[in-house]
Structures are given as structure tokens and as C-alpha cells.
Scaffold this active site. Structure first.
Site, PDB file in Angstrom:
ATOM      1  N   CYS A 205       0.822  -1.210   0.000  1.00  0.00           N
ATOM      2  CA  CYS A 205       0.000   0.000   0.000  1.00  0.00           C
ATOM      3  C   CYS A 205       0.858   1.263   0.000  1.00  0.00           C
ATOM      4  O   CYS A 205       0.487   2.284  -0.563  1.00  0.00           O
ATOM      5  CB  CYS A 205      -0.970   0.016   1.178  1.00  0.00           C
ATOM      6  SG  CYS A 205      -0.174  -0.228   2.758  1.00  0.00           S
ATOM      7  N   THR A 206       2.024   1.173   0.614  1.00  0.00           N
ATOM      8  CA  THR A 206       2.925   2.326   0.591  1.00  0.00           C
ATOM      9  C   THR A 206       3.416   2.582  -0.829  1.00  0.00           C
ATOM     10  O   THR A 206       3.383   3.700  -1.326  1.00  0.00           O
ATOM     11  CB  THR A 206       4.138   2.093   1.503  1.00  0.00           C
ATOM     12  OG1 THR A 206       3.684   1.897   2.829  1.00  0.00           O
ATOM     13  CG2 THR A 206       5.097   3.273   1.456  1.00  0.00           C
TER      14      THR A 206
END
Lengths: 442, 558
Positions: A205-206
Site C-alpha cells: 500500500c505504501t
């Protein structure tokens, strides 16, 4: 003419008080080191080059070196046996040649191949194996090989003649370590695998949604965008065009999010996992390893016991820690001893594991020397290996009177049942009633 | 959610929390990399450590090596590989058979030739960019009859010298302001000692250093920023993407309000503080709150400047007059800043670690820190220029870049000072020496330290080193013991003795120069030389004694 061995002679020919237990000083010792002791150096890079030089000048004449890589320009700031014109050549070959040119009398056999390509017999021929590697996997492999030679007596004591000493070094920037591994006596690499902390991963997700640093942008381009655009074609970090593509994509992403700091050099560093390296740290760690190798081979001094860490970032710090073996180590431990009839089938063996007091293992899968004799799961593999169940284990193990068997299954009592892997030391005896509860340690 | 594997974390970077940057050790700061114009591929792996500026300093340096046995040769080899500017090898001996057994830089074809010439030729092969020359002369002679010879060099590496020569050379180099480092291998023992009057380090680059976050005393702009954040927002996506810096500033403020302005100090209070953070979590997967809890110790850390920095600020050199070095001028400015605009704090460092956050908030936060650091820098810069004027120097003689780096590294400044070796030898710090003599961990190292001096005294008396030749072993052992005892007595350590075993061992060595030990010592010495020349990283303080028996080497502060 005075001896070439002028300085080493002081250590090898003279008696001492702070020496190894079986030290016998004299010309015989010096000559034996030259004639009979064979040392294998694994890796011909930053550590390997230094090791070959150090060992050649520490009284050893029979050296071999194994390395699968070719020389690159970025090696030249520390791998001093290589010159610009050697770029592209196999490291092991050039290193061996250069040392032999300068130190007459030493013989170095190079092996330009992967360590996995060598037979176990190859490794068993060496007195000591010295490691100058840069990966955990490679160390694990050699460790398993060396510890594989280890045999135990009926009191679970290692048989001295089967102990294959290893000396392992590693460096990064201003830091490094050197350790002595005597399988069965000091901890092996697996016993202390916890010394290496787990890998840090950037969460998906980063990378995909909330990048914050230049490294995030680079890894997005490298791990996500590449596949989206080049589906099928694998990314080659040594291909400058691939690297350039990743770099420009990373720049685009960074601009999109307003993140500073993406440079080509950083891109290379992140994607290739470049570890900074300098000659001085390699020199220190290799010298330590070579010195310990000399001590193990000759007994001319006490040995490092058993792990040295080195840090030169702030001043200079070295620390010696005496780590202790893990008795249950799956690689170097004695394993649980079981005596079996030669007629015992694989199925009978698996059933016995359930009642064995030290195991209480059900649903076991059995592996010998990396070969799966029986897999309880998944169904496809179960089907493929089912036919082995009716065969005698003795035959499945090539009729060897003893052997190491690894079993995986669910073990433990009541609620505490969990999946585990155990190492067994199996010995076969002919006929009579099979009795796995035989005494004999384990 | 699946995790992707970027680069493998090095085994040496411990304690790096998940999802943070991949280890500062091998990813240099972006500003450092930005200054790298064109990566010189050959030096790539070391440029990632000391950058272009460090490399430039190395390439400008001229080194003099005294004695090119294995100890000296191995030291210089590492510098040549790294691209040192020039080397001059001074050695008066010829290559003998025994040298073929311990020195990689001489080979059979060089028997009978000047050792310095052979070593030089090999070194030149290693790196043709380095200017290598040799002088066939005994270093001891040079020290006696031509001390001004050494003034031309940036640094002198003196290997295998005995005490008498060390003391003389030390004075010469100190007077000429030339950096000096001693290195010696003796059997399984070894010795490395830097001798420089003062070495100031701005870019000390320590392994671990607390971030400069100002969580308890946010400056006005940061405070205003945190006021816009609502930790109780009902938007779950926003809630889990608030960076922990903002969380901690707000919770710290909340705590201070309900505790009369104090900070959590006892273990109970610190636990309570963490509970306060936890209470704000609305889901178990909120990494930002977990990070805040893990980072809460940064709130408890003391404010203001460290005792190390205070010592530097209080140093007499901080009272600058004309002739003060750039470093001390900047220290003086720093001192003024801390007492005035800084309010007790050094200029803000300006960077923040990575943390779970929305990109927008993170970048915004980053900009706040960078802006404040810039503001602080400008104030310090002005003060530097004023001080320069006051002491009669060109106010622009220290560049913006240097001052900026100084501000960024202000909390990590280090000043190293080294006694003259003669002073150490004549009057070591007695309590330290006695401590070492009675501590088991130090016993071999301090034993070697004393014995290295004793063998030099021995050699001055008897013209050989103990055990150098077979046949007189028992006599030599007894004589060495007497020498060591009298040395200890001279130092004021009556009653302390060294073990018989170690004295025997020293005689066994017979002044042997073993290659593996020389390579180790050469590695250490070259590493320290690099730190001294690049002015990055902190050089070792004190005297390093190598203990090749059980590897319990030590740094002795005498």
C-alpha cells in the site's frame, strides 16, 4: 640463505604456553601445513581476494577457490587482484593466477561455478572451509554441507574426525564479523540464524498509494510498474536500459507526488541492493579469518571463541561473544536417535513416530538428503510418493547403515499440537524385533 | 495484503522497524547523492560511504609511509585502492628471502632489490591514478638528519618504529602540523595510534542518533500545523494516515496540559502516555498509531543540547580570536545561536524519518522541518559572518555549504585531541592503567601494551629483540621480565605484574611480522587514515592494541 618462513617459523617451530591443546611445534608441523592441509576459499570477491593472499602468506600451499561471478569495474576499489583489463573474466580464475604469480610455491585451483554444482565429496576433501560470501543463502548452503559430514557417537558426542571446521567472514561498509564454526562443538550458522534480523519490506500500500520517499518511488517502478508495462519480460538489473527505464519512471512518480531525491545512483542502490564496501574492512575481517584458519590447522595459538563483531564507524569496536550451540539444531544437532530393523517399511516407520516419546508426531512427511520419500500433503504429492510406503526404509536410504532423516508433521500434546520439523539419526540393525525405544541417547 | 520485497536489509543494520527506510547505512542521504556529479564507477562502492567531497579530499592528500614491510605495505595498499593522491615510500632495506614469506608486494624477482622500489611498483599497478614514489633510506636516519622532510605531507604513516624514533617523529610532525599515525605488528600483537593535536569532525555520521523532532516544543509553524489535525476524525482513511509525529505532538500537548506542563517521567507515567495513544486507535491495523507508541520514547528524551556538545561549546577554543579555525568560528556562532534564537536548542536538523502517512501530509510535514532548518541556518550564517568580521577575516571566507552542513550536524560535532606519545609514555593516566591491569577483559591487551614498550627498551639495551634469535630464549625471557617490571614501576604501577605466559609468548614472537596480523593492522590504520583525511566519521581515540590470541583487542585511553 635464511628461510622464507622466517616470521611464521617463530609461531610454528617454537613451543608456547598460550597455544592449542594438540600443538606440536617443529619443522614437521610447518611441512605438514604446506603439504597436507587443503583449504577451500568460498568467494573470490572483496573477502576472497584478501583471504587468498593472507592464506598464501600464512604457510598454506594447497588452496582452492570457488566463485561464480565475473569481474566488474566497481570491484576494483577493493578486489586488488583484479585490473581493468580483467573486467569480464571469472573472478576465481584471475584471483588464483595473480596470487600464484606472486607467491611461489603456492598452488591455487580455481572453480568458476556455483557452490551447489559441486559434489559433496568435493567439500569433504578440505581440512578447513573459509567463507567470504555476501549472502545468507550461500552461507546456509555451505553450513548444511559441512555439518552434513558430522557424525555422532552413541553418547551424542561429535566424532572428532567428522568435524569440518568453517571460518566465516562478512563485511559491509565499516562493519563486519568473523566467526569460527566447529560443527557439533560451536554453534553452526543455523543455530544462530537469529543473528540476522528479518528483511524489511515496503508494504504494497505504501508503494502503490502513499509513497513518501525516493526509495518508495523507485521500488514502485521496479516492482509494480515494470510488470504492468513489460508483462512477461523479467527485469535485469545489469541491463543499463532496464535500469534507465526504472529510473525515469521513478522520477515521474516522484514528481507526481512531490517527493525529492530520486537519482540514478540511488535507483541503482535500491534496485541492486548495493552494499557499500571498502578495502580496509575487508582486510580486517579476512585477516582475522586467515589467522584463525592458521590456528585451527596448526594449533599455534588459542582460537577465537567464537564470534567477533567489528564496527569502525565511530572509533573502533571489536567484541568477542561466545555463542552456545542449539542442541536441537536441525542442521548440526545430533538429532533424535532411532534404531530400526532393516525390514521396517516406510509406513511402519511413520507409524512409530506417533508413539515415540520424544516425537509424538502424526501425519509425518519424510525427507532424506533433500529427497522427499513421502509427502502427507498436498494430495498430488501424496499420490506420487504413496508407493514408497510399502518399501523398507533401509532400501529407500540406499542400504546405508546410518543416516539422517528429516520428518515434518504435527507434534505436541493436546491443545499444544503444532507443525514442526525434526531431525532423526537412524541406525539399521538386521533382524530381531524392532524396538524404537532403544536406549542410546537422543 | 501482500508485501513486496525491495532490497535485502543488511545483516548489520539492526533494529530497523518494518516499513521504515531500508537502513540508512547503504542508502546515503539524497543531498549527498545529489552532490555526486558523475559516479565514478570504479569508486562507486566507496562513494556511497563518503561521497564526492570525501573522495576529493583523498585525491588531494599526500601520504608518507615509513617502512614497507607487510604492515606498512598493507596499510598503503588500502589507500591506493581508494584513490589516495600520492604516496612516498621510505625504506632503506633490500628484499630478503624472509620477506617473500610475509609481504605480497615483493616477489622472487625482486630479491636483493630495494624493498621500497618493489612495493612502489606493485602499488602503482593497483591504481595508476595514484602518484607513487620511493626513497631508499632508513626512516630512522631521515628522522635524525632531515626532519623538515616530513612537512610536505598531509599525513605520515609510521610503521614498525621503536619508541625512541616514535617520540622524535611525533614532535617533528606535531610542530609541522602534519597528521601522524603509528602502526606496528609484533607476533600476534599489534598497535595503532593516531597523533594529531586536534581533529574536528562535522560529518561524524554516527550509526544511531536520535531524530531532531521537537515533539515537546514544536515551533509556531509546526504547532499551527498540528492544530489543523483532528485525531478524532471519523474519516477512517485519514485517521490511519496521520503521521506519528503529529500524533505525538498532540498527545504530548494533551498530557502536559493535564499534568501541569510536565512530561511523563516515571515508568507508570510513560505507560499511561502510551495508553493515551492507544485509546485513539479505532482499528487494529492502524500502523501509524503503532508507530507512535513505538516512538513515544522520543517524547521522553531530554531536550536541549547533549553534554558532549556542551563540552565543545565550553571549550576555550570557542572563545575565538584571529587565527581561529573555521570550525571554532562556527562553534562560536552556534553557541550564540543556542543562547539566543535557539532557545537552548541547536539549529533544527531538518530531516524526518519515514513513517506511515498519506503522501500529502508527509511531504507537507517534511517541508515544515526543512523550512525551519533553513531559517535556523540563515541565523547561524549571519552570526558566522559577523564573527569573521570581528576577528578580522573576510566574512565570506566560510561558504554557505560548509555552514549548512555544520548546522545539520551541530548535535553530532566531535573534537578529537591526542596527547603526544611521549606524554602518554611518560605519564599515562594512572587510574586508567591500573583499571586495565586488573580487568580480565583488558589483561592481554594491556599486557601487550606494556610488553611492546618493554621489548623496545630491551632492544635499546641488548641490540636485539627478545627471542629474535634461537638459543638465548631462557635468558631473554628473564631479561624481558625484569625490563617489564621496571617499566611498570617507572609508571607508578608497583606491585602489578604481567603473567609469565604472556612474557614467554612475547619472547616466542621474536619480533616476527606475520602477514595476517600486518593485514589486520594495515586495515585498521588505513581506515583511520581515511577518516582523518575525509574528515568524516569519528577516528578512534586512544591507543588500539590488537590481541591476536583471543581477539579481545582493546582501545586504551592513556
Amino acid at each position: 640463505m635464511a628461510s622464507r618462513s622466517r616470521d611464521l617459523d617463530k609461531l610454528l617451530l617454537r613451543p608456547g604456553h598460550l597455544v592449542g591443546p594438540s600443538f606440536e611445534p617443529g619443522t614437521q608441523l610447518r611441512d605438514d601445513l604446506q603439504e597436507y592441509v587443503r583449504i577451500l576459499v568460498v568467494g573470490a570477491g572483496g573477502l576472497g581476494c584478501e583471504l587468498l593472499k593472507d592464506l598464501a602468506l600464512s604457510g598454506f600451499r594447497n588452496l582452492e577457490v570457488i566463485d561464480m561471478d565475473r569481474i566488474e569495474v566497481s570491484n576494483l576499489n577493493r578486489q586488488f587482484l583484479f585490473r581493468l583489463e580483467d573486467v569480464g573474466e571469472p573472478k576465481a580464475q584471475v584471483a588464483a593466477k595473480r596470487v600464484m604469480e606472486r607467491v611461489s610455491g603456492v598452488n591455487i585451483v580455481p572453480h568458476f561455478c556455483r557452490i551447489e554444482e559441486k559434489e559433496l565429496e568435493f567439500y569433504s576433501e578440505f581440512s578447513i572451509i573459509v567463507l567470504g560470501l555476501d549472502s545468507i543463502e550461500a552461507r546456509s548452503y555451505i553450513n548444511a554441507v559441512a555439518c552434513g559430514f558430522l557424525e555422532y557417537d552413541s553418547n551424542d558426542e561429535p566424532l572428532e574426525e567428522t568435524v569440518k571446521p568453517m571460518v566465516d567472514g562478512g563485511t559491509e561498509g565499516f562493519k563486519g564479523h568473523a566467526r569460527v564454526i566447529l560443527p557439533g562443538m560451536t554453534p553452526c550458522f543455523e543455530c544462530t540464524i537469529w543473528l540476522f534480523p528479518p528483511q524489511v519490506k515496503f508494504p504494497l500500500c505504501t508503494l502503490a498509494e502513499t509513497p513518501r520517499t525516493a526509495a518508495h518511488c523507485i521500488e514502485y517502478a521496479h516492482l509494480i510498474k515494470w510488470d504492468e508495462v513489460h508483462s512477461g519480460k523479467s527485469f535485469d538489473p545489469d541491463n543499463p536500459q532496464h535500469m534507465q527505464w526504472v529510473y525515469s519512471e521513478a522520477v515521474k512518480r516522484a514528481q507526481l507526488f512531490g517527493i525529492p531525491g530520486v537519482t540514478y545512483t540511488l535507483t541503482q542502490g535500491v534496485v541492486k541492493n548495493i552494499i557499500p564496501a571498502i578495502a580496509s574492512t575487508n582486510a580486517i575481517v579476512s585477516a582475522t579469518c586467515a589467522l584463525e584458519t592458521l590456528k585451527i590447522a596448526s594449533g599455534c595459538s588459542k582460537t577465537l571463541s567464537n564470534y567477533l563483531t567489528y564496527n569502525g564507524v565511530e572509533g573502533l569496536h571489536t567484541k568477542v561473544t561466545e555463542f552456545v550451540r542449539d542442541k536441537d539444531c536441525l542442521v548440526c544437532g545430533p538429532g533424535i536417535f532411532m534404531e530400526l530393523e532393516t525390514s521396517v517399511t516406510l509406513k511402519m516407520f511413520i507409524d512409530q513416530l506417533e508413539d515415540h516419546p520424544k516425537l509424538l508426531m502424526s501425519g509425518a512427511s519424510v525427507t532424506v538428503r533433500g529427497k522427499n520419500l513421502y509427502m502427507a500433503a498436498p494430495p498430488l504429492l501424496e499420490e506420487m510418493t504413496r508407493s514408497n510406503l510399502g518399501l523398507p526404509l533401509f532400501e529407500l536410504m540406499d542400504k546405508s547403515p546410518t543416516g539422517i532423516v528429516h520428518v515434518t508433521g504435527t507434534a505436541g500434546k493436546g491443545d499444544k499440537r503444532q507443525s514442526c520439523l525434526r531431525k532423526l539419526r537412524v541406525a539399521f540393525k538386521a533382524d530381531g524385533i524392532a524396538d524404537t525405544d532403544m536406549a542410546g541417547g537422543g | 495484503m501482500e508485501d513486496y520485497e525491495p532490497s535485502q536489509l543488511s545483516p548489520y543494520t539492526y533494529g530497523c522497524p518494518k516499513s521504515f527506510y531500508v537502513g540508512h547505512l547503504f542508502i546515503p542521504s539524497t543531498s549527498l547523492l545529489e552532490t555526486m556529479a558523475e559516479p565514478k564507477t570504479k569508486y562507486d562502492r566507496q562513494l556511497r560511504i563518503w561521497g564526492e567531497q570525501g573522495q576529493a579530499a583523498l585525491e588531494k592528500a599526500s601520504i608518507c609511509l615509513l617502512n614497507c614491510g607487510p604492515t606498512g605495505s598493507e596499510t598503503i595498499k588500502n589507500l591506493v585502492l581508494g584513490g589516495i593522491g600520492s604516496i612516498t615510500v621510505v625504506d632503506g632495506s633490500k628484499v630478503e628471502n624472509g620477506d617473500l614469506g610475509n609481504n605480497f608486494m615483493v616477489s622472487e624477482t625482486s630479491l636483493g632489490q630495494p624493498k621500497a622500489k618493489c612495493v612502489c611498483a606493485f602499488l602503482q599497478e593497483l591504481n595508476d591514478a595514484v602518484k607513487a614514489k620511493f626513497i631508499e633510506e632508513h626512516p630512522v636516519t631521515l628522522i635524525e638528519i632531515n626532519p623538515s622532510f616530513f612537512s610536505q605531507f598531509t599525513l605520515v604513516v609510521a610503521t614498525q618504529l621503536v619508541e625512541e624514533s616514535m617520540v622524535k617523529l611525533d614532535r617533528i610532525c606535531r610542530d609541522a602540523n602534519v597528521m601522524l599515525i603509528f602502526a606496528r605488528s609484533y607476533g600476534l600483537s599489534g598497535f595503532v595510534r593516531i597523533s594529531v593535536k586536534e581533529h574536528a569532525v562535522i560529518e561524524s555520521k554516527p550509526d544511531h542518533f536520535l531524530d531532531d523532532l521537537r515533539l515537546i516544543s514544536p515551533w509556531p509553524e509546526l504547532k499551527k500545523f498540528t492544530e489543523k489535525i483532528d485525531l478524532d476524525t471519523s474519516d477512517t482513511v485519514v485517521h490511519k494516515h496521520i503521521p506519528y509525529i503529529l500524533i505525538l505532538v498532540k498527545i504530548a500537548e494533551e498530557w502536559a496540559k493535564s499534568h501541569g506542563g510536565r512530561l511523563p517521567s516515571s515508568r507508570e507515567e510513560k505507560k499511561e502516555f502510551k495508553e493515551l495513544i492507544k485509546a485513539k486507535m479505532v482499528a487494529t491495523d492502524e500502523d501509524n498509531y503503532k508507530e507512535a507508541i513505538e516512538a513515544s520514547f522520543k517524547v521522553f528524551a531530554s531536550q536541549g543540547i547533549s553534554s558532549d556538545l556542551k563540552r565543545i561549546l565550553d571549550d576555550p577554543c570557542a572563545e575565538v580570536e584571529s587565527g581561529a579555525s573555521d570550525f571554532w568560528v562556527m562553534v562560536a556562532a552556534l553557541k550564540e545561536f543556542i543562547a539566543n534564537e535557539g532557545g537552548g536548542e541547536a539549529p533544527l536538523e531538518g530531516s524526518i524519518p519515514d513513517m506511515t502517512s498519506s503522501t500529502e501530509l508527509y511531504i507537507n510535514l517534511q517541508k515544515h522541518y526543512q523550512a525551519k532548518a533553513e531559517t535556523d541556518f540563515l541565523v547561524v550564517e549571519q552570526r558566522v559572518r559577523n564573527i569573521l568580521k570581528k576577528i578580522g577575516r573576510d566574512p565570506y571566507s566560510i561558504s554557505k555549504t560548509v555552514i549548512k552542513s555544520f548546522c545539520k550536524n551541530a548535535r553530532k560535532l566531535t573534537v578529537c585531541r591526542y596527547k603526544l606519545i611521549e606524554e602518554e609514555f611518560n605519564s599515562p593516566v594512572l587510574p586508567e592503567l591500573q583499571k586495565y591491569l586488573t580487568d580480565e577483559e583488558y589483561s592481554v591487551a594491556v599486557g601487550f601494551y606494556i610488553l611492546l614498550r618493554a621489548v623496545d627498551r630491551f632492544s635499546a639495551n641488548y641490540n636485539t629483540f627478545p627471542g629474535q634469535f634461537d638459543g638465548a630464549m631462557d635468558e631473554d625471557i628473564s631479561r624481558l621480565k625484569t625490563t617489564a617490571v621496571s617499566l611498570l614501576s617507572d609508571l607508578g604501577c608497583n606491585g602489578s605484574t604481567l603473567t609469565e605466559d604472556l612474557i614467554n609468548e612475547m619472547c616466542r614472537y621474536g619480533a616476527a611480522e606475520l602477514h595476517a596480523v600486518a593485514a589486520y593492522i594495515g586495515g585498521v590504520a588505513s581506515q583511520e587514515i581515511i577518516k582523518l583525511i575525509t574528515r568524516q566519521f569519528v577516528p578512534m581515540s586512544g591507543t588500539f592494541i590488537f590481541n591476536g590470541i583471543d581477539h579481545k583487542s582493546q582501545l586504551l585511553s592513556l
